[in-house]
Scaffold this active site. Structure first.
Site, mmCIF file in Angstrom:
data_model
loop_
_atom_site.group_PDB
_atom_site.id
_atom_site.type_symbol
_atom_site.label_atom_id
_atom_site.label_comp_id
_atom_site.label_asym_id
_atom_site.label_seq_id
_atom_site.Cartn_x
_atom_site.Cartn_y
_atom_site.Cartn_z
ATOM 1 N N LYS A 117 0.844 -1.194 0.000
ATOM 2 C CA LYS A 117 0.000 0.000 0.000
ATOM 3 C C LYS A 117 0.871 1.232 0.000
ATOM 4 O O LYS A 117 1.835 1.325 0.764
ATOM 5 C CB LYS A 117 -0.850 -0.021 1.285
ATOM 6 C CG LYS A 117 -1.710 1.195 1.505
ATOM 7 C CD LYS A 117 -3.097 0.997 0.959
ATOM 8 C CE LYS A 117 -3.900 2.269 0.886
ATOM 9 N NZ LYS A 117 -3.576 3.103 -0.293
ATOM 10 N N THR B 50 -3.470 13.249 6.664
ATOM 11 C CA THR B 50 -2.040 13.347 6.992
ATOM 12 C C THR B 50 -1.845 14.489 7.992
ATOM 13 O O THR B 50 -1.169 14.330 9.020
ATOM 14 C CB THR B 50 -1.191 13.566 5.722
ATOM 15 O OG1 THR B 50 -1.520 12.536 4.789
ATOM 16 C CG2 THR B 50 0.288 13.526 6.020
ATOM 17 N N SER C 36 -6.518 5.920 4.636
ATOM 18 C CA SER C 36 -6.608 5.124 3.406
ATOM 19 C C SER C 36 -7.052 3.698 3.733
ATOM 20 O O SER C 36 -7.857 3.104 3.016
ATOM 21 C CB SER C 36 -5.254 5.055 2.701
ATOM 22 O OG SER C 36 -5.084 6.141 1.828
ATOM 23 N N LYS D 118 5.572 2.595 8.158
ATOM 24 C CA LYS D 118 4.365 3.292 8.626
ATOM 25 C C LYS D 118 3.275 2.282 8.954
ATOM 26 O O LYS D 118 2.636 2.364 10.009
ATOM 27 C CB LYS D 118 3.821 4.233 7.533
ATOM 28 C CG LYS D 118 4.648 5.455 7.292
ATOM 29 C CD LYS D 118 3.916 6.417 6.332
ATOM 30 C CE LYS D 118 4.928 7.262 5.596
ATOM 31 N NZ LYS D 118 4.344 8.360 4.825
ATOM 32 N N ASN E 256 -0.820 19.446 0.295
ATOM 33 C CA ASN E 256 -1.931 18.816 1.033
ATOM 34 C C ASN E 256 -1.684 18.843 2.537
ATOM 35 O O ASN E 256 -2.492 19.366 3.306
ATOM 36 C CB ASN E 256 -2.136 17.380 0.518
ATOM 37 C CG ASN E 256 -3.090 16.579 1.398
ATOM 38 O OD1 ASN E 256 -2.697 16.042 2.426
ATOM 39 N ND2 ASN E 256 -4.344 16.532 1.034
ATOM 40 N N LYS F 8 5.042 1.851 -3.273
ATOM 41 C CA LYS F 8 5.080 3.255 -3.692
ATOM 42 C C LYS F 8 5.253 3.322 -5.196
ATOM 43 O O LYS F 8 5.875 2.439 -5.801
ATOM 44 C CB LYS F 8 6.268 3.975 -3.032
ATOM 45 C CG LYS F 8 6.120 5.475 -3.053
ATOM 46 C CD LYS F 8 5.142 5.900 -1.977
ATOM 47 C CE LYS F 8 5.135 7.381 -1.754
ATOM 48 N NZ LYS F 8 4.596 7.687 -0.415
HETATM 49 N N1 GLU Z 1 1.281 8.984 0.125
HETATM 50 C C1 GLU Z 1 0.906 8.911 1.512
HETATM 51 C C2 GLU Z 1 2.096 8.515 2.348
HETATM 52 O O1 GLU Z 1 3.236 8.714 1.979
HETATM 53 C C3 GLU Z 1 -0.333 8.049 1.735
HETATM 54 C C4 GLU Z 1 -0.267 6.642 1.269
HETATM 55 C C5 GLU Z 1 -1.596 5.913 1.314
HETATM 56 O O2 GLU Z 1 -2.581 6.526 1.665
HETATM 57 O O3 GLU Z 1 -1.608 4.726 0.967
HETATM 58 O O4 GLU Z 1 1.965 8.056 3.453
#
Ligand code: GLU
Length: 426
Positions: free
Chosen positions: A82, A202, A360, A106, A233, A118
């Protein structure tokens, strides 16, 4: 967004700015401290899968331009991978790999049933039309469709991507799949199965970390002087939340410069005037540089832009007593050490920015159930997750007498290593 300094020097030339290398260094240290043998690091130091794609897009002048894109899947021992997709001229293979490892960490820290992934496309969306952006978004999904999906790898927004781009990607995937498949991607508009609270998630997560961090330092958000680097954002929602909580936001910046007012900036006015890429400083003549912004006299500093902003060059000049990383990878390893020696409380990216992927996850759960939650429900659940994660990391740092970044890596890597072991991979 500020200019990506890492991309100014070709990868490999400057090890200190090599985000993959520094990530690997801390992952290795975290695994050693947890007592795992070398082969665990050998497995986790690189993504298990990395796809490079070439995406042809018909541009508005009828020419065809070929863009390069990537999707990295770090580890799927815990569950599907994810993580977001960024559109940025500085995207590189190494950066996407490091970002996928950070997503695994994370997910581990906030305890989600995911591994990290990613994606990125080397492009400058600020110079592309709406139609060209739709073309590149759909082309990317067609190119990676075999390795992604709601039970394999779930994309999301990241730097310079937004709910509209998620909507095009979801539509393209649903066409390929021949059924409506909202769980393929998160960060969608509400009408297409998005979740309440996802856009501000976030920043909400960062705010919760700031609330916990100030308690540890014995100060209060009300009246605190805050500097935020980046007005995208995360930065823009955060400026609003902190301003509403009584903090004085005395500095903000975008890719072109920063604004400073020791009495506090007019955040509502700036939010009103910013464009969709977070640009606002071009409206003013008396802006300061991003470097100057980071060194302003303040209580809380939030880097919310891109990588390698706090380095050994400027770490000793930082005046904040708390740094909360809303961006991915804003502080180098050397700078982390300098800040920790100076007793500055640094809440690392893999913890502070985990609110986005947490909501998410909530969005994906709602899509899988076909049952949708209220904004209050989302906020309440996010709050519990973030406070628990913050304290798990903070306590690990206290008990082990280490900085919060290493503590976060220890908390984040453990579940993945355990899952890989149970599966018999190591
Ligand atoms: N791009 C965001 C991050 O770096 C969110 C990733 C997501 O929601 O899967 O954490």
């Amino acid at each position: 967004m500020v200019a990506d300094k890492a991309s100014d020097s070709p990868n490999g030339q400057n090890d200190k700015l090599d985000v993959l290398k520094s990530t690997q260094t801390i992952v290795q240290l975290a695994l050693e401290k947890l007592g795992y043998p070398d082969e665990v690091f050998e497995l986790l130091k690189e993504p298990i899968r990395m796809m490079t794609v070439r995406i042809p897009v018909r541009m508005d002048d009828d020419s065809i331009k070929i863009f390069t894109g990537y999707r990295a899947q770090h580890n799927d021992a815990v569950g599907p991978t994810k993580g977001g997709v960024r559109f940025h001229p500085g995207v590189s293979e190494k950066e996407v790999k490091a970002l996928s490892i950070w997503m695994s960490l994370k997910a581990g820290i906030v305890d989600l049933p995911y591994g990290g992934g990613k994606g990125g496309i080397v492009c400058d969306p600020r110079e592309m039309s709406f139609r060209e952006l739709e073309g590149i978004s759909r082309g990317y999904v067609r190119a990676i469709s075999q390795i992604v999906g709601p039970t394999k790898d779930i994309p999301a927004p990241d730097v310079f991507t937004n709910p509209q781009i998620m909507a095009w990607m979801m539509d393209e995937y649903s066409r390929i799949d021949e059924f409506n498949n909202p769980g393929f991607i998160t960060g969608k508009p509400l009408v297409l199965g998005g979740s309440h609270g996802r856009e501000s998630a976030t920043a909400k997560g960062v705010t919760i970390c700031i609330d916990e961090a100030v308690k540890k330092k014995g100060i209060s958000v009300n009246g605190a002087r805050v500097v935020i680097q980046g007005f995208g954002n995360a930065g823009s929602f955060l400026a609003k939340f902190l301003h509403d909580a009584g903090a004085k936001v005395i500095g903000i910046s975008d890719a072109y410069g920063g604004l400073h007012d020791p009495d506090g900036l007019d955040i509502d006015y700036l939010l009103d005037r910013r464009d969709s890429f977070g640009t606002v400083t071009k409206l003013f003549n008396d802006s300061i540089t991003n470097e100057e912004l980071l060194e302003l006299d303040c209580d809380i500093l939030v880097p919310a832009a891109v990588e390698n902003q706090i380095t050994e060059e400027n770490a000793h000049k930082i005046k904040a007593s708390i740094i909360v990383e809303a961006a991915n990878g804003p502080t180098t390893l050397e700078a982390t050490k300098i800040l920790s020696d100076r007793d500055i409380l640094l809440v690392p990216d893999v913890l502070a920015s985990a609110g986005g992927v947490t909501v998410s996850y909530f969005e994906w759960v709602q899509n899988n159930q076909g049952y949708y939650w209220s904004e209050e429900e989302v906020e309440e659940k996010l709050y519990k997750v973030m406070v628990k994660a913050f304290n798990a990391v903070y306590n690990t740092a206290e008990v082990r007498k280490i900085d919060m970044r290493l503590a976060a890596y220890m908390v984040g890597v453990r579940k993945m290593a355990e899952a890989a072991r149970f599966r018999g991979w190591i």
